[in-house]
Scaffold this motif. Structure first.
Motif, mmCIF file in Angstrom:
data_model
loop_
_atom_site.group_PDB
_atom_site.id
_atom_site.type_symbol
_atom_site.label_atom_id
_atom_site.label_comp_id
_atom_site.label_asym_id
_atom_site.label_seq_id
_atom_site.Cartn_x
_atom_site.Cartn_y
_atom_site.Cartn_z
ATOM 1 N N VAL A 1 14.131 29.684 60.839
ATOM 2 C CA VAL A 1 13.421 30.822 61.423
ATOM 3 C C VAL A 1 12.230 31.183 60.545
ATOM 4 C CG1 VAL A 1 13.624 33.294 61.829
ATOM 5 C CG2 VAL A 1 15.371 31.763 62.668
ATOM 6 N N GLN A 2 12.482 31.203 59.263
ATOM 7 C CA GLN A 2 11.426 31.547 58.320
ATOM 8 C C GLN A 2 10.254 30.578 58.453
ATOM 9 O OE1 GLN A 2 13.145 31.656 54.458
ATOM 10 N NE2 GLN A 2 11.643 33.062 53.631
ATOM 11 N N PRO B 1 10.634 15.810 63.109
ATOM 12 C CA PRO B 1 12.058 15.952 63.411
ATOM 13 C C PRO B 1 12.542 17.385 63.320
ATOM 14 C CG PRO B 1 11.739 14.819 61.335
ATOM 15 C CD PRO B 1 10.412 14.928 61.988
ATOM 16 N N VAL B 2 11.929 18.154 62.474
ATOM 17 C CA VAL B 2 12.389 19.537 62.370
ATOM 18 C C VAL B 2 12.136 20.267 63.660
ATOM 19 C CG1 VAL B 2 11.875 21.753 61.319
ATOM 20 C CG2 VAL B 2 12.206 19.768 59.886
ATOM 21 N N SER B 3 11.013 19.987 64.245
ATOM 22 C CA SER B 3 10.663 20.784 65.415
ATOM 23 C C SER B 3 11.456 20.384 66.625
ATOM 24 C CB SER B 3 9.178 20.648 65.704
ATOM 25 O OG SER B 3 8.459 21.007 64.562
ATOM 26 N N ILE B 4 11.855 19.178 66.664
ATOM 27 C CA ILE B 4 12.511 18.732 67.895
ATOM 28 C C ILE B 4 13.776 19.513 68.179
ATOM 29 C CG2 ILE B 4 13.743 16.818 68.956
ATOM 30 C CD1 ILE B 4 11.519 15.018 67.808
ATOM 31 N N PRO B 5 14.618 19.681 67.213
ATOM 32 C CA PRO B 5 15.792 20.490 67.544
ATOM 33 C C PRO B 5 15.459 21.951 67.695
ATOM 34 C CG PRO B 5 16.016 19.511 65.387
ATOM 35 C CD PRO B 5 14.707 19.090 65.916
ATOM 36 N N ASP B 6 14.232 22.293 67.401
ATOM 37 C CA ASP B 6 13.896 23.699 67.478
ATOM 38 C C ASP B 6 13.389 24.111 68.834
ATOM 39 O OD1 ASP B 6 14.589 23.860 64.922
ATOM 40 O OD2 ASP B 6 12.582 24.127 64.116
ATOM 41 N N THR B 7 13.565 23.279 69.798
ATOM 42 C CA THR B 7 13.050 23.660 71.110
ATOM 43 C C THR B 7 13.646 24.974 71.555
ATOM 44 O OG1 THR B 7 14.777 22.272 71.998
ATOM 45 C CG2 THR B 7 12.551 21.364 71.939
ATOM 46 N N SER B 8 14.877 25.131 71.216
ATOM 47 C CA SER B 8 15.486 26.393 71.604
ATOM 48 C C SER B 8 14.824 27.549 70.888
ATOM 49 C CB SER B 8 16.978 26.377 71.296
ATOM 50 O OG SER B 8 17.162 26.167 69.914
ATOM 51 N N PHE B 9 14.376 27.286 69.688
ATOM 52 C CA PHE B 9 13.669 28.343 68.973
ATOM 53 C C PHE B 9 12.297 28.569 69.556
ATOM 54 C CE2 PHE B 9 16.988 28.361 66.120
ATOM 55 C CZ PHE B 9 17.136 27.184 65.452
ATOM 56 N N LEU B 10 11.677 27.463 69.896
ATOM 57 C CA LEU B 10 10.256 27.537 70.180
ATOM 58 C C LEU B 10 9.930 28.069 71.554
ATOM 59 C CD1 LEU B 10 8.948 24.238 68.618
ATOM 60 C CD2 LEU B 10 8.633 26.545 67.807
ATOM 61 N N ASN B 11 10.880 28.070 72.405
ATOM 62 C CA ASN B 11 10.546 28.429 73.777
ATOM 63 C C ASN B 11 9.915 29.791 73.889
ATOM 64 O OD1 ASN B 11 11.241 26.091 74.963
ATOM 65 N ND2 ASN B 11 13.346 26.670 75.333
ATOM 66 N N PHE C 1 12.724 39.384 61.440
ATOM 67 C CA PHE C 1 12.212 38.798 60.215
ATOM 68 C C PHE C 1 10.751 39.120 60.047
ATOM 69 C CE2 PHE C 1 11.209 36.026 56.923
ATOM 70 C CZ PHE C 1 10.193 35.177 57.301
ATOM 71 N N LEU C 2 9.997 38.935 61.097
ATOM 72 C CA LEU C 2 8.556 39.149 61.019
ATOM 73 C C LEU C 2 8.236 40.582 60.662
ATOM 74 C CD1 LEU C 2 5.832 37.858 61.352
ATOM 75 C CD2 LEU C 2 5.954 38.326 63.788
#
Lengths: 419, 192
Positions: free
Chosen positions: B175-176, A368-378, B20-21
């Motif tokens: 982020v971390q 679940p943590v990663s799912i909303p992180d798609t914006s982060f992960l792109n 951060f990195l």
């Protein structure tokens, strides 16, 4: 005294407080005068009776009033007037909506002026509207229903209104009121104020929108708050209400941020979720730092080498794009991630609270943590070898950063920090 | 703290991660330079410490939690050089800024604790109200206290501030976690 009010209002010598008091006095007088006049019977077909209460007035409310007219809910359209008389134009624009409801030619004077502190809410059940005399004169001719709107929800926090502006606005409002042909009617059966639901509540955001719509003359530098129907009007409760609204607004942001918070409505439940989430994130940081410590016995994170490697199939599963997200997250990453670590950990014999429950927690949480992180992960894979969405700029910049960092470090020419 | 920064997806996360990195690696270099042959726990501590400081410094003192995190870290003498390294040239300014608030903060803390103690005593004397609203308030209050204990520097915040700080803290933690996870996976991959 009837005619005196507008003149008093337009007098710029008065302070705002005095003006309010004058309004209140005038309004009370109006109330007493017209108390005997009752035109409710004419509207009995339109509205059913309802005890009088003061409420915030806004377009949405009027719509609901219009809609409820058939249903029989009557609404006392009291106006919560701020010092700058914003609701008037709000009322004014909303009145055409009421036009759909057949109400007869009744003028409505939404004059809920007054000083909140000095006016007792409970007496606010007045049937007469405290219209400015000009309007009253125009509309009393026919079957005029005067609504008593003796509401003073004086809800301003900061009182820096310019008197000139005030007088201008008063003049505007008067003219608008004269134009208004619709009105709201409600039956006030007695001195019981029934507290209705919060459907008349107006948020700060709405008032500010109305503000911007209303007039360009005003430059509100204070917070407009409308008190809820049937609630106290003193500054403390209003301030508290503003505070509560702020808090709920921010909680909404938190709802978006924290996964799984959408289904929960209560504050306590949401706080619970937030606490769990923060704790899990902190635990993840601990866990990952431990992992990094074991993987890298010398604290030398050789970013260049990591970049240099061509094949990172692991990465593709670890950083799926939105498309592949669902399947990949469900299956691979947590397992792939933890298996090597488990070996390493068992080898080192490190006791860190990495037990099976923690692993299970990680597994359940990383999904679940990663799912909303798609914006982060792109664009997040800094290895640069992301097969799916290489982000060249990010990688190149990062490499440059590290080159600079490495060469500029104290160690000089040595690129790696070795223990 | 401006509310605009709280709106989701307003910040460019990739740049945040880069920052951060970079800071984190700098801090790690500094750590490993000073100490040799660290045990695994020491390493872990160093890693986490550098990561936290890097995360906090990325905020540039705009949030309360970052300031309190940095000031707490600056108190311990042993690792202060890491902090300085990460903070870079600004290390003087934040240090000075942080000293004053910590003194005031410690005074505030004492006052808050005293008032909490008094309130608790009063509450014990009072019988627990059975009204559902008061029970709900009690629950919320308890959870708020827990949240305050989680967020660095949370004891000094009022409720609105607390929620804003939580928002920011959550994004920073994310982020971390992302960066650390990717680094860990890459390292694991590389070592195989």
């Amino acid at each position: 005294m009837n005619r005196a009010l507008p003149e008093i209002l337009q007098c710029s010598d008065m302070t705002v407080l005095e003006r309010q008091r004058a309004r209140l006095k005038w309004q009370q007088e109006q109330f007493q005068q017209h108390q005997q006049e009752s035109y409710f019977s004419e509207l009995s077909g339109v509205f059913s009776s309802q005890t009088g209460h003061v409420q915030g007035f806004r377009q949405g409310d009027l719509m609901s009033c219009g809609g409820a007219a058939g249903g029989g809910d009557s609404v006392l359209s009291d106006v919560v007037m701020t010092r700058q008389l914003k609701p008037d134009p709000g009322l004014e624009t909303a009145w055409p909506e009421l036009g759909k409801v057949d109400m007869g030619a009744m003028g409505f004077g939404p004059c809920g002026y007054g000083n909140g502190q000095s006016f007792d809410m409970n007496q606010a059940i007045s049937r007469t509207s405290s219209c400015p005399p000009a309007v009253a004169a125009a509309e009393v001719k026919g079957n005029l229903e005067k609504m008593g709107l003796a509401v003073e929800r004086d809800s301003l926090k900061k009182r820096k209104v310019e008197k000139l502006q005030n007088s201008k606005v008063v003049a505007e409002d008067d003219s608008k009121r004269i134009k208004a042909s619709e009105e709201e009617e409600s039956k006030i059966t007695g001195p019981n104020t029934r507290k209705s639901s919060n459907n008349k509540k107006e948020t700060y955001g709405d008032t500010s929108k109305e503000n911007s719509k209303v007039s360009d003359v005003q430059k509100p530098d204070y917070i407009h708050v409308r008190a809820r129907r049937g609630q106290a009007t003193d500054s403390h409760s209003l301030a508290e209400r503003v505070r509560r609204e702020k808090i709920s607004e921010r909680m909404k942001y938190l709802q978006d941020l924290v996964p799984g918070c959408n289904k929960i409505t209560g504050k306590a439940g949401m706080l619970d979720e937030i606490i769990n989430y923060v704790q899990s994130l902190q635990r993840q940081v601990e866990f990952l730092s431990m992992k990094l410590a074991t993987v890298n016995p010398r604290l030398n994170f050789d970013i260049d080498n990591l970049y240099a490697k061509d094949v990172f199939p692991y990465c593709t599963t670890n950083f799926p794009t939105v498309g592949n997200m669902a399947q990949e997250l469900a299956n691979h990453p947590p397992y792939v991630q933890f298996n090597p670590f488990q070996q390493v950990v068992s080898g080192c014999g490190v006791e860190m609270g990495i037990n099976s429950t923690e692993m299970a927690l990680q597994r359940t949480i990383s999904a679940p943590v990663s799912i909303p992180d798609t914006s982060f992960l792109n664009t997040s894979c800094f290895t640069g070898m992301q097969q799916i969405q290489p982000s060249a700029a990010w990688d190149a910049e990062l490499q440059n950063l590290y080159n600079v960092a490495f060469t500029g470090s104290i160690e000089g020419s040595d690129l790696k920090m070795e223990m | 703290m401006p509310l605009s920064s709280l709106k989701p997806k307003m910040r460019p996360h990739s740049s945040l991660k880069q920052e951060f990195l970079k800071k984190w690696i700098m801090g790690l270099q500094r750590c490993s330079f000073s100490k040799k042959n660290m045990s695994i726990l020491e390493r872990k501590k160093a890693i986490k410490f550098s990561a936290d400081i890097a995360m906090a410094s990325a905020r540039n003192g705009t949030t309360c939690w970052s300031r309190s995190l940095i000031s707490n870290a600056s108190k311990e003498g042993s690792d202060i050089h890491v902090v300085e390294q990460i903070l870079g040239s600004e290390s003087d300014r934040p240090a000075v800024e942080n000293k004053v608030p910590t003194r005031r903060a410690s005074v505030c803390k004492k006052i808050v604790k005293r008032s909490c103690r008094i309130r608790r005593r009063r509450r014990r004397r009072k019988c627990v109200a059975s009204a559902p609203s008061s029970i709900a308030k009690h629950l919320v209050r308890k959870r708020r206290e827990v949240l305050k204990s989680l967020i660095p520097g949370g004891e000094f915040m009022n409720e609105i501030c607390l929620i804003e700080e939580t928002l920011d803290y959550i994004t920073s933690l994310r982020v971390q976690v992302d960066v650390m996870r990717s680094l860990a996976s890459a390292s694991v991959r590389a070592s195989e």
